[in-house]
Motif scaffolding. Structure first.
Motif, PDB file in Angstrom:
ATOM      1  N   GLN A 156       3.898  -5.343  -8.447  1.00 32.46           N
ATOM      2  CA  GLN A 156       4.408  -5.708  -9.767  1.00 32.46           C
ATOM      3  C   GLN A 156       4.879  -7.167  -9.848  1.00 32.46           C
ATOM      4  O   GLN A 156       5.466  -7.578 -10.851  1.00 32.46           O
TER       5      GLN A 156
ATOM      6  N   HIS B  93      -0.036  -6.137   3.221  1.00 32.92           N
ATOM      7  CA  HIS B  93       0.641  -5.188   2.344  1.00 32.92           C
ATOM      8  C   HIS B  93       1.309  -5.872   1.140  1.00 32.92           C
ATOM      9  O   HIS B  93       1.616  -5.209   0.145  1.00 32.92           O
ATOM     10  N   ILE B  94       1.528  -7.171   1.244  1.00 31.97           N
ATOM     11  CA  ILE B  94       2.178  -7.887   0.150  1.00 31.97           C
ATOM     12  C   ILE B  94       1.166  -8.576  -0.760  1.00 31.97           C
ATOM     13  O   ILE B  94       1.283  -8.521  -1.989  1.00 31.97           O
TER      14      ILE B  94
ATOM     15  N   SER C 226      -1.138  -2.626  -3.828  1.00 33.87           N
ATOM     16  CA  SER C 226      -0.158  -2.512  -2.750  1.00 33.87           C
ATOM     17  C   SER C 226       0.630  -1.209  -2.860  1.00 33.87           C
ATOM     18  O   SER C 226       1.024  -0.787  -3.950  1.00 33.87           O
ATOM     19  N   ALA C 227       0.850  -0.586  -1.709  1.00 33.28           N
ATOM     20  CA  ALA C 227       1.664   0.634  -1.681  1.00 33.28           C
ATOM     21  C   ALA C 227       3.136   0.321  -1.919  1.00 33.28           C
ATOM     22  O   ALA C 227       3.929   1.219  -2.184  1.00 33.28           O
ATOM     23  N   TRP C 228       3.482  -0.952  -1.818  1.00 35.36           N
ATOM     24  CA  TRP C 228       4.851  -1.381  -2.070  1.00 35.36           C
ATOM     25  C   TRP C 228       4.956  -1.806  -3.534  1.00 35.36           C
ATOM     26  O   TRP C 228       4.405  -2.845  -3.927  1.00 35.36           O
ATOM     27  N   GLY C 229       5.651  -1.014  -4.322  1.00 33.80           N
ATOM     28  CA  GLY C 229       5.713  -1.235  -5.758  1.00 33.80           C
ATOM     29  C   GLY C 229       6.129  -2.635  -6.147  1.00 33.80           C
ATOM     30  O   GLY C 229       5.560  -3.237  -7.065  1.00 33.80           O
ATOM     31  N   TRP C 230       7.132  -3.189  -5.473  1.00 32.26           N
ATOM     32  CA  TRP C 230       7.621  -4.513  -5.829  1.00 32.26           C
ATOM     33  C   TRP C 230       6.541  -5.572  -5.644  1.00 32.26           C
ATOM     34  O   TRP C 230       6.467  -6.544  -6.415  1.00 32.26           O
ATOM     35  N   ALA C 231       5.682  -5.384  -4.617  1.00 30.89           N
ATOM     36  CA  ALA C 231       4.603  -6.342  -4.379  1.00 30.89           C
ATOM     37  C   ALA C 231       3.539  -6.231  -5.463  1.00 30.89           C
ATOM     38  O   ALA C 231       3.021  -7.240  -5.955  1.00 30.89           O
TER      39      ALA C 231
ATOM     40  N   TYR D  93       0.485  -7.446   9.344  1.00 30.99           N
ATOM     41  CA  TYR D  93       0.852  -6.221   8.627  1.00 30.99           C
ATOM     42  C   TYR D  93       1.511  -6.555   7.288  1.00 30.99           C
ATOM     43  O   TYR D  93       1.162  -5.990   6.239  1.00 30.99           O
ATOM     44  N   LEU D  94       2.469  -7.465   7.314  1.00 31.00           N
ATOM     45  CA  LEU D  94       3.184  -7.816   6.092  1.00 31.00           C
ATOM     46  C   LEU D  94       2.257  -8.480   5.076  1.00 31.00           C
ATOM     47  O   LEU D  94       2.287  -8.157   3.881  1.00 31.00           O
TER      48      LEU D  94
END
Length: 414
Positions: A122, A177-178, A115-120, A173-174
């Protein structure tokens, strides 16, 4: 033995889920067809008694006369057929499957390491589980609020339909990405399926119970109950085809491993709704071929979007006769022994006669990769699964990019 029990339970739950879904969808489609196919009653006495519409049908060696009453009857029959247990069974069995397969191994199936979203990327296992459950709940809450606020009296259903479509685009979309690819597609379908079951539980059945109670008491039912039930039933029928596809999507890695998988989801949702609209209109006596044509066009668009890069062009060495380049490629081809080493290190924990990986009592899809014969027999499947990133599941065995490139470069000619 524990792994076998889990797999056997998985099989039984899946069987129940499919049976209940077939029954629910079949009954739902039938009543939508019936409702849209009703004609004005031919007999004056029927019209006088409050018959709103009727349909004559032939099936199974007999004739059926269906009548719909839109106003209070003089007397309700003692027995009424209620349609809700199939919906609840479908959702409950589906959620149980989700829990058994995904929530028990979230680090493999839910966490999106890329994921490009770090929190997701990790998230820990329990955090991914919580995120998935919240995602399902919020999907229903937002959808329900849209229905209540945009078209509470069913006078702006067109605008509501557009808002729900935008909501599903955001959900797609969400999710992609998550969550990991397979889980993302499943969760988008689960959001829609949850809305469908919740529509039955919170709106359709309670409204019908209030209508029956009013008629039993000799009162006139609130017309909004009937209209609201119809609104939610219409939503359910348009959700159905996309949900079925999304629930099947975990078999097709080219869908959920694509960089723009959320766009592919959105295209298929609209395509399914358009194709369903054709049948809804046809039952009402209006054959509108533009709906299925538009649906097919969107499916073709999804096909083009999901195609691997370079699919529309022949490789350079296929268009030129370059013997020197071919010789160089042959020299660079990985040896079978190198491939075997990667496969046995990264794949045979699951793909063995007796898998050592927790949760498997038998090799997935019956594919055993313990020896030369098994690896060569399934060479094309190995390359496809590794190239797509679909395998190893959740990259649980930590296959490296170099190892994937080695498998990709292997020609399986030995």
């Amino acid at each position: 033995m524990d792994a076998y029990l889990i797999e056997f339970g998985n099989m039984l739950l899946r069987w129940l889920h499919v049976i209940a879904a077939i029954a629910w969808i079949g009954e739902s489609f039938y009543f939508v067809m019936l409702d849209n196919g009703l004609k004005k009653p031919a007999a004056a006495d029927d019209r006088h008694q409050g018959v709103f519409g009727e349909m004559w049908a032939v099936h199974g060696g007999g004739f059926y006369h269906n009548q719909k009453y839109a106003t209070a009857l003089a007397k309700l029959p003692d027995e009424l057929h209620w349609s809700y247990l199939k919906a609840y069974t479908t959702w409950l069995s589906g959620f149980a499957l989700f829990g058994l397969l995904y929530l028990t191994r979230p680090e493999i199936y839910l966490v999106n390491d890329d994921s490009a979203w770090g929190w997701a990327a990790q998230m820990s296992g329990w955090q991914a589980n919580l995120a998935a459950l919240v995602f399902l709940l919020l999907g229903w809450v937002v959808y329900n609020e849209l229905c209540k606020r945009i078209s509470p009296t069913m006078n702006r259903d067109g605008l509501l339909g557009a808002a729900v479509a935008v909501l599903m685009l955001i959900v797609a979309y969400l999710a992609t990405h998550i969550f990991a690819g397979r889980a993302a597609f499943l969760l988008v379908g689960a959001v829609m399926a949850t809305a469908m079951a919740a529509n039955v539980y919170f709106w359709i059945i309670p409204g019908q119970r209030r209508m029956v109670a009013a008629m039993t008491a000799g009162e006139t039912p609130d017309p909004l109950d009937g209209k609201r039930g119809k609104q939610r039933s219409v939503h359910n029928t348009y959700f159905t085809l996309p949900v079925v596809l999304l629930m099947l999507s975990n078999h097709y890695a080219f869908l959920y491993t694509h960089a723009y998988s959320w766009v592919i989801i959105a295209v298929f949702i609209v395509a399914g709704a358009l194709i369903r609209q054709f049948f809804v209109s046809m039952h009402a006596g209006h054959v509108q071929p533009l709906y299925p044509v538009a649906g097919v066009v969107l499916v073709a668009l999804a096909f083009a979007l999901a195609a691997p890069a370079g699919s529309w062009h022949a490789p350079e060495d296929d268009r030129t006769d370059n013997s020197e380049q071919t010789a160089s490629d042959d020299a660079a081809e990985p040896s079978f022994e190198a491939v075997k080493q990667v496969v046995q290190t990264r794949c045979t924990a699951c793909h063995a006669e007796s898998p050592s990986y927790a949760g498997f009592s038998a090799p997935p899809a019956g594919i055993v990769l313990e020896d030369r014969r098994g690896i060569l027999k399934h060479a094309s499947q190995i390359k496809k699964a590794v190239d797509s990133g679909n395998m190893p599941l959740g990259n649980a065995t930590k296959m490296t990019d170099d190892e994937r490139e080695l498998i990709s470069a292997w020609r399986a000619s030995e």
